[in-house]
Design an enzyme around this catalytic site. Structure first.
Site, short mmCIF file in Angstrom:
data_model
loop_
_atom_site.label_atom_id
_atom_site.label_comp_id
_atom_site.label_asym_id
_atom_site.label_seq_id
_atom_site.Cartn_x
_atom_site.Cartn_y
_atom_site.Cartn_z
CG ASN A 161 -11.41 -0.27 -0.28
OD1 ASN A 161 -11.68 -0.82 -1.35
ND2 ASN A 161 -11.64 1.01 -0.04
CE LYS A 198 -8.62 2.84 -1.01
NZ LYS A 198 -8.02 4.11 -0.63
CG HIS A 250 -13.75 4.87 0.41
ND1 HIS A 250 -12.94 5.82 -0.16
CD2 HIS A 250 -12.94 4.09 1.17
CE1 HIS A 250 -11.69 5.60 0.22
NE2 HIS A 250 -11.66 4.57 1.02
CD GLU A 260 -10.27 6.25 -2.50
OE1 GLU A 260 -10.69 5.16 -2.93
OE2 GLU A 260 -9.24 6.35 -1.79
CD GLU A 318 -11.35 4.46 5.12
OE1 GLU A 318 -10.61 3.49 5.22
OE2 GLU A 318 -11.75 4.90 4.03
N GLY A 335 -4.02 6.96 1.86
CA GLY A 335 -3.04 6.83 0.79
C GLY A 335 -1.92 7.86 0.86
CB SER A 338 -1.50 5.79 6.04
OG SER A 338 -1.64 6.55 4.86
P1 13P Z 1 -4.82 3.41 2.63
O1 13P Z 1 -4.70 2.29 3.64
O2 13P Z 1 -4.17 3.08 1.31
O3 13P Z 1 -4.42 4.72 3.19
O4 13P Z 1 -6.38 3.51 2.26
C1 13P Z 1 -7.31 3.56 3.28
C2 13P Z 1 -8.64 3.39 2.69
O5 13P Z 1 -9.11 4.25 1.96
C3 13P Z 1 -9.37 2.15 2.96
O6 13P Z 1 -10.68 2.24 2.54
#
Ligand code: 13P
Length: 253
Positions: free
Chosen positions: A9, A11, A97, A99, A169, A175, A215
């Site tokens: 992803n 983003k 997601h 976010e 997740e 992150g 992560s």
């Molecule tokens: P990270 O791997 O940067 O923690 O992000 C995970 C994520 O949100 C994947 O959609």
């Protein structure tokens, strides 16, 4: 047996040139996928066509979007419909997601409609679920995730569910560098599978791929992927570095 999937992803990162370079670098490693393994590259909307063209001739490599709208079409300035994504040969779409839930107020009910649009257009949803830190601290994460599944997926038929991938997740791990332990991931994945079994039966539960995200890195992917109910990963930060991403894919086994 169910598919093993690593999805990247991106983003809201990279220019087109950088994204193209990243895909070429991933392909240049000569990464070979075995039967039943898939890699999905989820780019920003403007790069999907290019990503698809670059990956088209590579067995097991697919392209995903990071969102679609909950309506089929219409006066929704700035939005992108599932059917549009399908019309440019996109394979998957990440939905729900954390976010999107947090910054764009996406509710479980709205996500149920997005899942419907995706499936009706022939896209495979990667449906994200996962709890915030305070829910984990209160040890009520199972009920929290069960509600997300129930309100966004349980209106689907068993046939429709065949095209759905679930990504767990935990928000506190995204992150942050703080990964769920393999035991925490396995516990939740087994719980999710048991919920699917209770609603759709054992066969459907054994068939659905459940990815871990938060992560995930080359250093912890092997342990996470070794868990019996973890069928791969949804990778954020590490998907932006070709060597890290391919190292994670290689841990699928
Ligand atoms: P990270 O791997 O940067 O923690 O992000 C995970 C994520 O949100 C994947 O959609």
């Amino acid at each position: 047996m169910r598919k093993k999937i690593v999805a990247g992803n991106w983003k809201m990162n990279l220019t087109l040139a950088q994204g193209e370079q990243l895909i070429n670098d991933i392909l240049a490693t000569g990464l070979k996928l075995t039967e039943g393994q898939e890699v999905v590259i989820c780019t920003p909307f403007p790069y999907l066509t290019k990503a698809k063209a670059l990956l088209k001739n590579y067995q097991g490599f697919y392209v995903g979007a990071q969102n679609c709208h909950s309506e089929k079409a219409g006066a929704y300035t700035g939005e992108v419909a599932a059917e549009m994504l399908k019309s440019i040969d996109v394979d998957y779409v990440i939905l729900g997601h954390s976010e999107r839930r947090e910054y764009f107020q996406e509710s479980n009910a709205m996500l149920a409609k997005k899942v419907d649009q995706a499936l009706a257009s022939g896209l495979k949803p990667i449906f994200c679920c996962g709890e915030p830190l305070e829910i984990r601290q209160a040890e009520t994460q199972n009920a929290y995730v069960a509600k997300q599944l129930e309100e966004s997926l349980y209106h689907l038929t068993e046939e429709q569910l065949k095209d759905v991938v679930i990504a767990y997740e935990p928000i506190w791990a995204i992150g942050t560098g703080l990964t769920a332990s393999a035991a925490q991931a396995q516990d939740m994945h087994a719980f999710i599978r048991s919920q699917i079994a209770a609603k759709y039966g054992r066969e459907a539960a054994l068939r659905i791929s459940i990815l871990y995200g938060g992560s995930a890195k080359p250093g912890n992917a092997e342990e996470l992927f070794a868990c019996p109910d973890v069928d791969g990963g949804l990778i954020g930060g590490a998907s932006l570095v070709a060597a890290d991403f391919t190292a994670i894919v290689s841990k699928l086994g």
